[in-house]
Design a protein around this motif. Structure first.
Motif, PDB file in Angstrom:
ATOM      1  N   LEU A   1      -0.056   3.224   5.789  1.00  0.00           N
ATOM      2  CA  LEU A   1       0.274   1.594   6.312  1.00  0.00           C
ATOM      3  C   LEU A   1       1.247   1.946   4.728  1.00  0.00           C
ATOM      4  N   ASP A   2       2.779   1.918   4.898  1.00  0.00           N
ATOM      5  CA  ASP A   2       3.542   1.754   3.851  1.00  0.00           C
ATOM      6  C   ASP A   2       4.303   0.670   3.643  1.00  0.00           C
ATOM      7  N   GLY A   3       4.376   0.709   2.147  1.00  0.00           N
ATOM      8  CA  GLY A   3       4.890  -1.051   2.415  1.00  0.00           C
ATOM      9  C   GLY A   3       4.041  -2.309   1.909  1.00  0.00           C
TER      10      GLY A   3
ATOM     11  N   MET B   1      17.744   4.716  -1.108  1.00  0.00           N
ATOM     12  CA  MET B   1      17.692   5.314  -2.173  1.00  0.00           C
ATOM     13  C   MET B   1      16.785   5.035  -3.520  1.00  0.00           C
ATOM     14  N   TYR B   2      15.764   5.728  -3.574  1.00  0.00           N
ATOM     15  CA  TYR B   2      14.786   5.686  -4.851  1.00  0.00           C
ATOM     16  C   TYR B   2      15.120   6.499  -5.958  1.00  0.00           C
ATOM     17  N   PRO B   3      16.057   6.733  -6.458  1.00  0.00           N
ATOM     18  CA  PRO B   3      16.384   8.525  -7.391  1.00  0.00           C
ATOM     19  C   PRO B   3      15.018   8.461  -8.374  1.00  0.00           C
TER      20      PRO B   3
ATOM     21  N   SER C   1       9.854  -1.839   2.363  1.00  0.00           N
ATOM     22  CA  SER C   1       9.435  -0.871   3.119  1.00  0.00           C
ATOM     23  C   SER C   1      10.186   0.125   3.432  1.00  0.00           C
ATOM     24  N   MET C   2       9.875   1.447   3.638  1.00  0.00           N
ATOM     25  CA  MET C   2      10.260   2.720   3.804  1.00  0.00           C
ATOM     26  C   MET C   2      10.749   2.492   4.565  1.00  0.00           C
ATOM     27  N   VAL C   3       9.742   1.863   6.327  1.00  0.00           N
ATOM     28  CA  VAL C   3      10.100   2.284   7.313  1.00  0.00           C
ATOM     29  C   VAL C   3      10.564   1.216   8.014  1.00  0.00           C
TER      30      VAL C   3
HETATM   31  P1  P6P Z   1       9.331  -0.742  -5.317  1.00  0.00           P
HETATM   32  C1  P6P Z   1       6.427   1.289  -0.573  1.00  0.00           C
HETATM   33  O1  P6P Z   1       5.418   0.994  -1.755  1.00  0.00           O
HETATM   34  C2  P6P Z   1       7.257   1.971  -0.782  1.00  0.00           C
HETATM   35  O2  P6P Z   1       6.309   3.827  -1.373  1.00  0.00           O
HETATM   36  C3  P6P Z   1       7.911   2.012  -0.153  1.00  0.00           C
HETATM   37  O3  P6P Z   1       7.633   2.186   1.132  1.00  0.00           O
HETATM   38  C4  P6P Z   1       9.111   1.821  -0.606  1.00  0.00           C
HETATM   39  O4  P6P Z   1      10.753   1.495  -0.196  1.00  0.00           O
HETATM   40  C5  P6P Z   1       8.977   1.311  -2.049  1.00  0.00           C
HETATM   41  O5  P6P Z   1       7.861   2.201  -2.113  1.00  0.00           O
HETATM   42  C6  P6P Z   1       9.348   0.605  -2.756  1.00  0.00           C
HETATM   43  O6  P6P Z   1       9.413   0.315  -4.318  1.00  0.00           O
HETATM   44  O7  P6P Z   1       9.277  -0.096  -6.617  1.00  0.00           O
HETATM   45  O8  P6P Z   1      11.107  -1.964  -4.492  1.00  0.00           O
HETATM   46  O9  P6P Z   1       8.439  -2.059  -5.003  1.00  0.00           O
END
Ligand code: P6P
Length: 338
Positions: A115-117, A261-263, A245-247
């Motif tokens: 469960l991503d996000g 981008m999550y650099p 939420s990356m998805v």
């Molecule tokens: P931040 C959710 O925890 C996740 O792994 C990704 O789905 C999402 O893009 C990122 O982390 C969000 O991170 O630092 O903005 O909470």
């Protein structure tokens, strides 16, 4: 209206016939479908089922687990062990890999973020499940972590379920990307987004702007140019999104283009980045590349990374090919001056 949609199962059977498969792969995805439908049901029931809030435990990442994190992991582990197609599994929620006992001749390995996000769960924002499928290496006698540490290019399939305004599954088996929408009235995923393709250019970027003070110069340069709009060096205005939420971000990019981008930054550098390679970056990179996009750390193609640890983290830049290429170019310009 003529009823001419096909189900995900029929789509896989057509794929299997076309590729001369034996059916074991179709069976393997069928288990995934059931698991995602069950998670969708629990996510949709939310507060009604007492599914919101924290579980009172932490995962291997040191993150507080939501009740639905734990429930989704249990559902995924249970449902995907029944079919016998998998020899082992690895989850964001579990420190170690799990061998599937009695799996007989399980030929595949399943890696997933159940469960991503999930920080969005309690505020009813879209969340998802991300999965990646590898072959069990030839001659692997035991199911140890080493069997899972394969480059992203070795993936047999990857996909995600998006629990949003509708529940969708998006899947690649290396022959393009196709999207299926769950028809809740009959409990079947129907093909609604055939051959998803990411536009090479975009005017939309996604980044957590609260981290700007930590960014490396190439990322800061790229974002500043986007923010400068049509008067700036890009000569066009940009829009920004950040769902956390990356998805949801990747799905938006598959539908209309964009760059996510999550650099690597000054704060997360010690950990290698924020997102996990094996069950977030690799499956999403496979999907994005299959849809004509690109996926890089800024300095390396994500699918070429040689994994060292199951839960290792990497920087992620993915989406519209021309934007990713531009940002990679900024990184190499910066590095060559160091
Ligand atoms: P931040 C959710 O925890 C996740 O792994 C990704 O789905 C999402 O893009 C990122 O982390 C969000 O991170 O630092 O903005 O909470």
């Amino acid at each position: 209206m003529p009823y001419n949609r096909i189900t995900l199962t029929h789509f896989l059977l057509q794929d299997q016939r076309r590729l001369g498969g034996t059916g074991s792969f179709t069976g393997l995805v069928t288990d995934l479908i059931f698991a995602c439908k069950m998670i969708s049901r629990e996510v949709n029931r939310g507060a009604l089922a007492g599914n919101l809030g924290v579980a009172g435990s932490e995962n291997i990442q040191g993150e507080e687990q939501k009740k639905l994190d734990v429930l989704s992991n249990e559902i995924f582990m249970h449902m995907n062990a029944l079919g016998g197609a998998y020899a082992g599994m690895a989850s964001e929620e579990m420190e170690h890999v799990s061998a599937i006992h009695g799996a007989g001749d399980g030929k595949y390995l399943l890696l997933f973020d159940p469960l991503d996000g999930s920080s969005n769960i309690d505020v009813n924002i879209s969340v998802g499940t991300i999965f990646s499928i590898l072959r069990l290496p030839e001659g692997a006698s035991t199911i140890a972590e080493a069997a899972f540490l394969q480059k992203g290019v070795k993936q047999v399939a990857a996909g995600y379920a998006l629990y949003g305004s509708s529940t969708m599954m998006v899947l690649t088996t290396g022959n393009g990307v196709n999207g299926f929408t769950l028809d809740q009235s009959i409990g079947m995923f129907m093909l609604t987004h055939p051959n998803m393709t990411i536009p090479a250019d975009t005017q939309e970027f996604a980044i957590n702007a609260s981290r700007a003070r930590f960014w490396e110069p190439p990322v800061k340069r790229y974002v500043d140019e986007c923010l400068a709009g049509k008067e700036g060096p890009r000569g066009k205005d940009f829009n920004m999104r950040w769902v956390a939420s990356m998805v949801a971000e990747v799905h938006r990019i598959l539908c209309r283009g964009g760059v996510f981008m999550y650099p690597m930054d000054a704060e997360n550098q010690a950990k290698g980045g924020k997102l996990r390679l094996m069950y977030e970056a690799n499956p999403m990179a496979f999907i994005v590349e299959q849809a004509g996009g690109a996926a890089s750390t800024g300095r390396q193609r994500i699918l070429d990374i040689e994994p060292a640890k199951l839960h290792q983290r990497v920087p992620v830049i993915l989406g519209s090919r021309n934007e990713v290429t531009r940002l990679v170019g900024y990184h190499s310009e910066h590095d060559s001056r160091r």
